[in-house]
Design a protein around this motif. Structure first.
Motif, PDB file in Angstrom:
ATOM      1  N   GLY A  72     -18.104  21.234 -35.066  1.00 47.11           N
ATOM      2  CA  GLY A  72     -17.003  21.883 -34.355  1.00 47.11           C
ATOM      3  C   GLY A  72     -17.530  22.547 -33.088  1.00 47.11           C
ATOM      4  N   LEU A  73     -16.643  23.245 -32.364  1.00 43.99           N
ATOM      5  CA  LEU A  73     -17.084  23.920 -31.142  1.00 43.99           C
ATOM      6  C   LEU A  73     -17.662  25.286 -31.494  1.00 43.99           C
ATOM      7  N   GLU A  74     -18.708  25.667 -30.769  1.00 43.98           N
ATOM      8  CA  GLU A  74     -19.385  26.933 -31.086  1.00 43.98           C
ATOM      9  C   GLU A  74     -18.428  28.107 -30.983  1.00 43.98           C
ATOM     10  N   ASP A  75     -17.491  28.055 -30.001  1.00 48.81           N
ATOM     11  CA  ASP A  75     -16.494  29.128 -29.815  1.00 48.81           C
ATOM     12  C   ASP A  75     -15.751  29.406 -31.115  1.00 48.81           C
ATOM     13  N   GLU A  76     -15.482  28.322 -31.851  1.00 48.12           N
ATOM     14  CA  GLU A  76     -14.657  28.472 -33.055  1.00 48.12           C
ATOM     15  C   GLU A  76     -15.473  28.725 -34.316  1.00 48.12           C
ATOM     16  N   THR A  77     -16.647  28.088 -34.389  1.00 48.09           N
ATOM     17  CA  THR A  77     -17.392  28.182 -35.657  1.00 48.09           C
ATOM     18  C   THR A  77     -18.574  29.138 -35.582  1.00 48.09           C
ATOM     19  N   GLY A  78     -19.034  29.414 -34.352  1.00 43.24           N
ATOM     20  CA  GLY A  78     -20.203  30.290 -34.224  1.00 43.24           C
ATOM     21  C   GLY A  78     -21.517  29.551 -34.417  1.00 43.24           C
ATOM     22  N   VAL A  79     -21.437  28.262 -34.838  1.00 36.01           N
ATOM     23  CA  VAL A  79     -22.666  27.483 -35.025  1.00 36.01           C
ATOM     24  C   VAL A  79     -22.939  26.732 -33.716  1.00 36.01           C
ATOM     25  N   ALA A  80     -24.143  26.921 -33.138  1.00 33.12           N
ATOM     26  CA  ALA A  80     -24.462  26.258 -31.874  1.00 33.12           C
ATOM     27  C   ALA A  80     -25.525  25.187 -32.123  1.00 33.12           C
ATOM     28  N   VAL A  81     -25.288  23.970 -31.517  1.00 34.50           N
ATOM     29  CA  VAL A  81     -26.269  22.878 -31.656  1.00 34.50           C
ATOM     30  C   VAL A  81     -26.571  22.339 -30.258  1.00 34.50           C
ATOM     31  N   TRP A  82     -27.880  22.132 -29.982  1.00 37.00           N
ATOM     32  CA  TRP A  82     -28.273  21.605 -28.672  1.00 37.00           C
ATOM     33  C   TRP A  82     -29.100  20.336 -28.861  1.00 37.00           C
ATOM     34  N   LEU A  83     -28.811  19.279 -28.042  1.00 36.53           N
ATOM     35  CA  LEU A  83     -29.699  18.120 -27.974  1.00 36.53           C
ATOM     36  C   LEU A  83     -30.670  18.446 -26.834  1.00 36.53           C
ATOM     37  N   TYR A  84     -31.940  18.537 -27.193  1.00 38.40           N
ATOM     38  CA  TYR A  84     -32.893  19.145 -26.267  1.00 38.40           C
ATOM     39  C   TYR A  84     -34.042  18.180 -25.989  1.00 38.40           C
ATOM     40  N   ASP A  85     -34.369  18.030 -24.691  1.00 41.90           N
ATOM     41  CA  ASP A  85     -35.514  17.212 -24.297  1.00 41.90           C
ATOM     42  C   ASP A  85     -36.671  18.166 -24.015  1.00 41.90           C
ATOM     43  N   TRP A  86     -37.652  18.200 -24.938  1.00 49.27           N
ATOM     44  CA  TRP A  86     -38.701  19.218 -24.775  1.00 49.27           C
ATOM     45  C   TRP A  86     -39.687  18.866 -23.684  1.00 49.27           C
ATOM     46  N   VAL A  87     -39.773  17.546 -23.346  1.00 44.76           N
ATOM     47  CA  VAL A  87     -40.697  17.162 -22.278  1.00 44.76           C
ATOM     48  C   VAL A  87     -40.170  17.699 -20.940  1.00 44.76           C
ATOM     49  N   LYS A  88     -38.862  17.551 -20.751  1.00 45.87           N
ATOM     50  CA  LYS A  88     -38.276  17.999 -19.480  1.00 45.87           C
ATOM     51  C   LYS A  88     -37.727  19.418 -19.589  1.00 45.87           C
ATOM     52  N   ASP A  89     -37.803  20.021 -20.787  1.00 44.45           N
ATOM     53  CA  ASP A  89     -37.234  21.343 -21.045  1.00 44.45           C
ATOM     54  C   ASP A  89     -35.780  21.391 -20.564  1.00 44.45           C
ATOM     55  N   GLU A  90     -34.996  20.489 -21.130  1.00 46.36           N
ATOM     56  CA  GLU A  90     -33.635  20.321 -20.607  1.00 46.36           C
ATOM     57  C   GLU A  90     -32.663  20.106 -21.782  1.00 46.36           C
ATOM     58  N   VAL A  91     -31.480  20.752 -21.705  1.00 46.61           N
ATOM     59  CA  VAL A  91     -30.455  20.537 -22.733  1.00 46.61           C
ATOM     60  C   VAL A  91     -29.615  19.338 -22.320  1.00 46.61           C
ATOM     61  N   LEU A  92     -29.556  18.319 -23.177  1.00 43.91           N
ATOM     62  CA  LEU A  92     -28.852  17.091 -22.812  1.00 43.91           C
ATOM     63  C   LEU A  92     -27.391  17.122 -23.251  1.00 43.91           C
ATOM     64  N   ALA A  93     -27.141  17.775 -24.392  1.00 44.97           N
ATOM     65  CA  ALA A  93     -25.759  17.859 -24.882  1.00 44.97           C
ATOM     66  C   ALA A  93     -25.675  19.054 -25.816  1.00 44.97           C
ATOM     67  N   THR A  94     -24.477  19.658 -25.916  1.00 43.45           N
ATOM     68  CA  THR A  94     -24.306  20.807 -26.817  1.00 43.45           C
ATOM     69  C   THR A  94     -22.836  20.996 -27.176  1.00 43.45           C
ATOM     70  N   ASN A  95     -22.597  21.743 -28.242  1.00 44.05           N
ATOM     71  CA  ASN A  95     -21.220  22.099 -28.572  1.00 44.05           C
ATOM     72  C   ASN A  95     -20.937  23.540 -28.135  1.00 44.05           C
ATOM     73  N   ALA A  96     -21.968  24.162 -27.461  1.00 45.52           N
ATOM     74  CA  ALA A  96     -21.824  25.566 -27.064  1.00 45.52           C
ATOM     75  C   ALA A  96     -21.766  25.665 -25.552  1.00 45.52           C
ATOM     76  N   GLN A  97     -20.557  25.603 -25.004  1.00 46.73           N
ATOM     77  CA  GLN A  97     -20.419  25.609 -23.545  1.00 46.73           C
ATOM     78  C   GLN A  97     -20.660  27.006 -22.976  1.00 46.73           C
ATOM     79  N   ASN A  98     -20.334  28.024 -23.792  1.00 49.22           N
ATOM     80  CA  ASN A  98     -20.394  29.391 -23.246  1.00 49.22           C
ATOM     81  C   ASN A  98     -21.638  30.155 -23.682  1.00 49.22           C
ATOM     82  N   LEU A  99     -22.617  29.404 -24.177  1.00 47.76           N
ATOM     83  CA  LEU A  99     -23.824  30.082 -24.656  1.00 47.76           C
ATOM     84  C   LEU A  99     -25.012  29.402 -24.005  1.00 47.76           C
ATOM     85  N   SER A 100     -25.750  30.165 -23.185  1.00 45.42           N
ATOM     86  CA  SER A 100     -26.874  29.478 -22.541  1.00 45.42           C
ATOM     87  C   SER A 100     -28.058  29.418 -23.497  1.00 45.42           C
TER      88      SER A 100
END
Ligand code: ADP
Length: 555
Positions: free
Chosen positions: A202-230
């Motif tokens: 679900g969306l982080e706004d609604e569930t509070g659970v945040a998930v990030w698809l993260y590229d550790w080589v480039k230190d970059e977030v590729l996708a997430t359900n948390a738009q309002n959480l950096s």
């Protein structure tokens, strides 16, 4: 009691421990479930990437290669597999590198051309093909070293998120025929993963659970359900690496606070329920304890009663026996002594009879056999007759007797013998528990739908805290006068029983040192016909609606 208390405390302790433990276990289970969801995303992605190649196993790759060597073209069945794989958005293009060609040295390889549905030779291909075939070669070598099972004719190797490489195998020769290199479309890969994250969490706004698809080589977030959480590593509770893309991982923040708070609220609720149950247990224990105490006191009183009664029955019998013996032996001949002995025997036999009557009364009540014969009666008449009959006795005892009996009051439905028992027991108590001022007052009044008869004395009175016990069987107030007064604590319990049997109620008002009023009330008969009273019959009766009968006997 002490054992019960220890058991309750131990049980409460155990419950508190297991409830707290339950909360922690549920939190852990929650996290476990979240981790499974992360693995699920990875699993589905792998399935999606492998799906197009499931048909490859069914092809005879030796004949595929043979046809290619002979004609320079691949058979249709093989091309169909390639076309099907390319139809997925995940791949951009596909190259074929035969085993004897080295793409790292710029030799021409084959590129699949979707328009002509043919593999075309080309010198122009990305360096990724060189890297990809390298990865596939290493995989094949590992597979052969680890005893290849001969079931699959291809081995898949991923070069991170850049290429998927399939080594095609000759199962007879146990050698590699060539490599298919599929170039990943990175955007499509990310676009495939992102909705699965939202779908699972679900969306982080609604569930509070945040998930990030993260590229550790480039230190970059590729996708997430948390738009309002950096994203910050401090927020991450767990990391799940993607099996085929080692430089990518899924990172999660569980929202422990919210679910922890929910479980804590539940824990508090459980504690409240437990608290109530414990209080109820304490209540039950206290109730059992006080009941047991009461029973114990009752049985002590009963034992005292039996001892006393035996003694009291023996005394008049002994007196009567001695007096009778003296008369029978002819030792007493004078008239006045004979009369004295006769009086003795008479008085003692009355005492004995009264005692036996009381005992029988208790026995009947205990056996539930106190049968009554109720009829319409005027309480005024009954009290009036009682007072008239007992007045000489009361006066003899030094009592002033006064009455206030209203005539013409409606009748009540009552057993006159029961009422007699009530009156005589209450009168007896008034006599027994009066010391200085000896006065007894009888009163009858109408109180709404009830007729109330009160008997008031100016005796020792009954302390407030004792009043609720005095109707209990064998109960006696502990004071000096009661101690020196004969009695067994049965009179009031007999009275109460008779009042109940006749549908009435009993109450008392008493002040120590000032006196006591016992009041018994009975409901007025439904027909409301005043019973003709002896005192109100006669010609003047019709003019007396509230004719009062006030009598005073002075002792
Ligand atoms: P008993 O008189 O045989 O002891 P009862 O059941 O009649 O038994 O009375 C119970 C107790 O109530 C008495 O022991 C006495 O302490 C108290 N009591 C009853 N009637 C009166 C009264 N009129 N004045 C003071 N105390 C009374």
């Amino acid at each position: 009691m002490a054992l019960g208390l220890i058991a309750i405390i131990a049980l409460t302790g155990l419950n508190v421990y297991s409830l707290t433990d339950l909360r922690d276990t549920r939190l852990e289970a929650d996290h476990e479930r979240r981790n499974k969801q992360l693995q699920n995303i990875d699993f589905q992605l792998t399935q999606e990437m492998n799906k197009p190649f499931f048909g490859l196993d069914k092809l005879n790759l030796n004949s595929v290669e043979a046809q290619f060597r002979r004609t320079g073209k691949f058979p249709e069945a093989f091309k169909e597999e390639v076309v099907q794989a390319l139809s997925s958005d995940l791949f951009n293009e596909v190259y074929y590198t035969a085993i004897d060609v080295n793409p790292c040295e710029g030799q021409p390889i084959l590129r699949f051309d979707a328009d002509s549905n043919e593999f075309m030779s080309t010198y122009e291909y990305p360096k990724l093909v060189c890297d990809g075939t390298g990865v596939a070669r290493t995989r094949v070598n590992t597979v052969f070293i680890n005893n290849y099972d001969d079931e699959h004719n291809n081995v898949i190797g991923y070069d991170t998120h850049r290429t998927l490489n399939i080594a095609l195998m000759d199962l007879f020769e146990r050698s590699t025929i060539g490599y298919l290199t599929f170039i990943f479309d990175k955007e499509s890969l990310i676009n495939y993963i992102k909705p699965s994250i939202v779908e699972e969490f679900g969306l982080e706004d609604e569930t509070g659970v945040a998930v990030w698809l993260y590229d550790w080589v480039k230190d970059e977030v590729l996708a997430t359900n948390a738009q309002n959480l950096s994203f910050s590593v401090d927020l991450v509770d767990n990391t799940e690496s993607l099996a085929n893309f080692p430089d990518w991982s899924l990172k999660i923040r569980y929202n422990t606070e919210e679910s922890g708070a929910a479980y804590t609220t539940e824990l508090i609720k459980n504690f409240l329920v437990l608290g109530t149950a414990v209080l109820m247990l304490f209540g039950a224990l206290l109730f059992m304890f006080t009941t047991a105490q009461k029973e114990r006191k009752l049985s002590i009183r009963q034992a005292d009663f039996i001892a006393n009664v035996t003694h009291e029955l023996k005394t008049p019998l002994a007196v009567m026996q001695a007096a009778g013996e003296n008369i029978a032996d002819g030792r007493v001949t004078e008239e006045d002594r004979l009369q004295k002995y006769g009086d003795h025997i008479y008085n003692e036999s009355i005492r004995l009879r009264k005692m036996i009557e009381k005992l029988l009364d208790v026995a009947k009540v205990d056996a539930g056999r106190a049968l009554i014969k109720p009829a319409a009666h005027s309480l005024g008449d009954l009290v009036s007759a009682f007072v008239e009959h007992h007045n000489p006795y009361l006066v003899d005892k030094g009592f002033t007797v006064t009455t206030n009996l209203q005539d013409n009051l409606p009748a009540v439905y009552i057993d006159p013998d029961s009422f007699e028992t009530i009156l005589s027991n209450l009168t007896e108590n008034a006599i027994k528990y009066s010391s200085n001022t000896k006065a007894v007052h009888y009163e009858i009044v109408q109180d709404g739908n009830f007729i109330t008869c009160s008997i008031t004395d100016k005796g020792v009175g009954i302390p407030k805290k004792e009043q609720k016990f005095i109707f209990d069987k064998f109960y006696r107030v502990e004071d000096p006068l009661t101690a020196t007064t004969k009695g067994h604590g049965l009179g009031l319990s007999i009275i109460k029983n008779h009042v109940d049997l006749n549908g009435g109620s009993i109450s008392l008002e008493s002040e120590p040192g000032k006196g006591t009023t016992f009041s018994v009330s009975f409901p007025i008969l439904a027909e409301n016909n005043p019973v003709k009273s002896a005192a109100t019959t006669g010609p003047s009766q019709n003019h007396q609606s509230t004719n009062k009968k006030n009598i005073e006997y002075v002792g």
